[in-house]
Scaffold this active site. Structure first.
Site, PDB file in Angstrom:
ATOM      1  CG  ASP A   8      -1.930   1.161   1.178  1.00 56.47           C
ATOM      2  OD1 ASP A   8      -2.384   1.537   0.084  1.00 56.47           O
ATOM      3  OD2 ASP A   8      -2.231   1.708   2.245  1.00 56.47           O
ATOM      4  CB  CYS A  57     -19.718   7.437  -7.149  1.00 59.03           C
ATOM      5  SG  CYS A  57     -18.426   8.344  -6.255  1.00 59.03           S
ATOM      6  CB  CYS A 110     -12.785   9.586  -3.498  1.00 57.24           C
ATOM      7  SG  CYS A 110     -12.959   7.916  -2.861  1.00 57.24           S
ATOM      8  CB  CYS A 132     -16.742   5.520   0.920  1.00 56.41           C
ATOM      9  SG  CYS A 132     -18.307   5.460   0.000  1.00 56.41           S
TER      10      CYS A 132
END
Length: 379
Positions: free
Chosen positions: A134, A198, A214, A240
């Protein structure tokens, strides 16, 4: 042991230590990705958390001398929570996204990659290896796609046939010339559900995300949340999952087999008002082992205030007023001003007017003035 035997041994060992999928690809540059990342930068779509050097993000040879291959791994995480608690009036709950349930995935995957490194070095002592999860330079998704872990979907996730998009990704660069796996065919087809639902329109088109819109990225920001997005937060306090939960490829993918990622319901869906009272130390003791804690308590508390406003939770007003009067953090005071305006109790208006007589921070004053106007318009 020759390279073919070693590769199969690595696959077998990966399975034995709980790695759900493993794939191999070359260490060739990711040239197409580099062009896309340049375009993202030009458009201002990046989150700010990425490695800024595009060469390091796309050229594995810059990260390991004599790089020949990249090993990609995927570990599945659950989409369902056992005994999920329900909030109610006076006891509202927030929610951490699924990628923050259980033990921090960085810790889990790094340990699996460490074991994999040891296995490789035991059987090939001359090998060079470098692993990342990551926060490394390489783009996990691009590596996983090229290594055949899954396809890069319109929701900007890797989707695997076995586990859907509920997978954590990691990779290891090595100087061993492993045979590359074949990338998967894109199976999104004509489906645009993720783009359609979204909440903030962050998915610009299939596979392109404006991180500045986002919610998953906004919940991690330490800045004030732009007003246009606050009402879309709902009760999310970290991350989310909307673009994943609507995906048809995730239907029936529960992935309950990784014990480390099983949710503690009281941490994954915590009561909101107690979160506001946590000191730094208490926050670390309670949430420090989950990935959603990495930015500290301030963003989580700001998001909890937005969630309380979402519920119009009147029982929270006295505590919010106390924080408005005493909290030293401008971002928190400004968010509270907005929240009190949303909840709409008269004592909130009185507190806002009182705060305006003392507040010196210009951004907080602007929030207070807008909140006061909200009350006036309601009357």
């Amino acid at each position: 042991m020759n390279a073919v035997q070693l590769q199969q041994s690595v696959r077998d060992y990966a399975e034995s230590i709980g790695i759900d999928k493993i794939g191999f690809t070359t260490a060739a540059p990711f040239r197409e990705l580099k062009n896309r990342l340049k375009r993202q930068q030009e458009l201002g779509y990046q989150s700010g958390f990425e490695e800024k050097d595009l060469d390091k993000r796309t050229e594995p040879a810059l990260l390991l001398d004599q790089a020949e291959s990249i090993i990609a791994i995927a570990v599945a995480y659950p989409s369902k929570m056992a005994d999920s608690p329900r909030g109610k009036k006076g006891e509202r709950r927030g929610i951490f996204c699924r990628a923050s349930w259980g033990t921090d995935y960085h810790t889990v995957l790094r340990e699996k990659l460490r074991l994999l490194e040891e296995f490789i070095l035991e059987h090939a002592p001359e090998a060079k290896v470098r692993s990342m999860v990551d926060t490394g330079e390489l783009a996990d998704r691009a590596v996983a796609e090229r290594a055949g872990i899954g396809w890069s979907a319109k929701n900007c996730s890797i989707i695997t046939p076995e586990f859907g998009s509920y997978v954590y990704l990691g990779e290891m660069i090595t100087n061993i010339p492993f045979a590359p796996d074949v990338p998967m065919e894109d199976e999104c087809g004509d489906c645009t559900l993720c783009l359609d639902v979204c909440p903030t329109g962050a998915l610009i088109q299939g596979g392109q995300l404006n991180a500045q819109r986002c919610i998953a990225f906004l919940t991690q920001s330490k800045k004030p949340i732009p007003e246009e997005f606050r009402a879309e937060f709902g009760n999310r306090i970290y991350g989310c999952d909307t673009c994943q939960t609507v995906c048809p490829k995730n239907k029936g993918k529960h992935n309950l087999h990784q014990q480390a990622f099983q949710a503690d319901p009281e941490l994954a869906k915590p009561l909101l008002q107690p979160v506001l009272r946590l000191s730094n130390r208490e926050f670390k003791e309670k949430f420090g082992h989950v990935s959603g804690s990495w930015r500290g308590k301030n963003p989580i508390q700001r998001n909890a205030i937005i969630a309380l406003a979402h519920f119009k939770e009147e029982s929270a007003v006295p505590e919010l007023i106390s924080m408005l009067e005493n909290d030293p953090r401008p971002v928190i005071r400004g968010t509270i001003a907005w929240a009190l305006g949303r909840i709409g109790l008269d004592e909130g208006y009185v507190a806002i007017k009182e705060a305006l007589s003392k507040e010196e921070d210009p951004e907080v004053r602007a929030e207070l003035e807008k909140a006061a106007d909200t009350y006036i318009l309601k009357k």
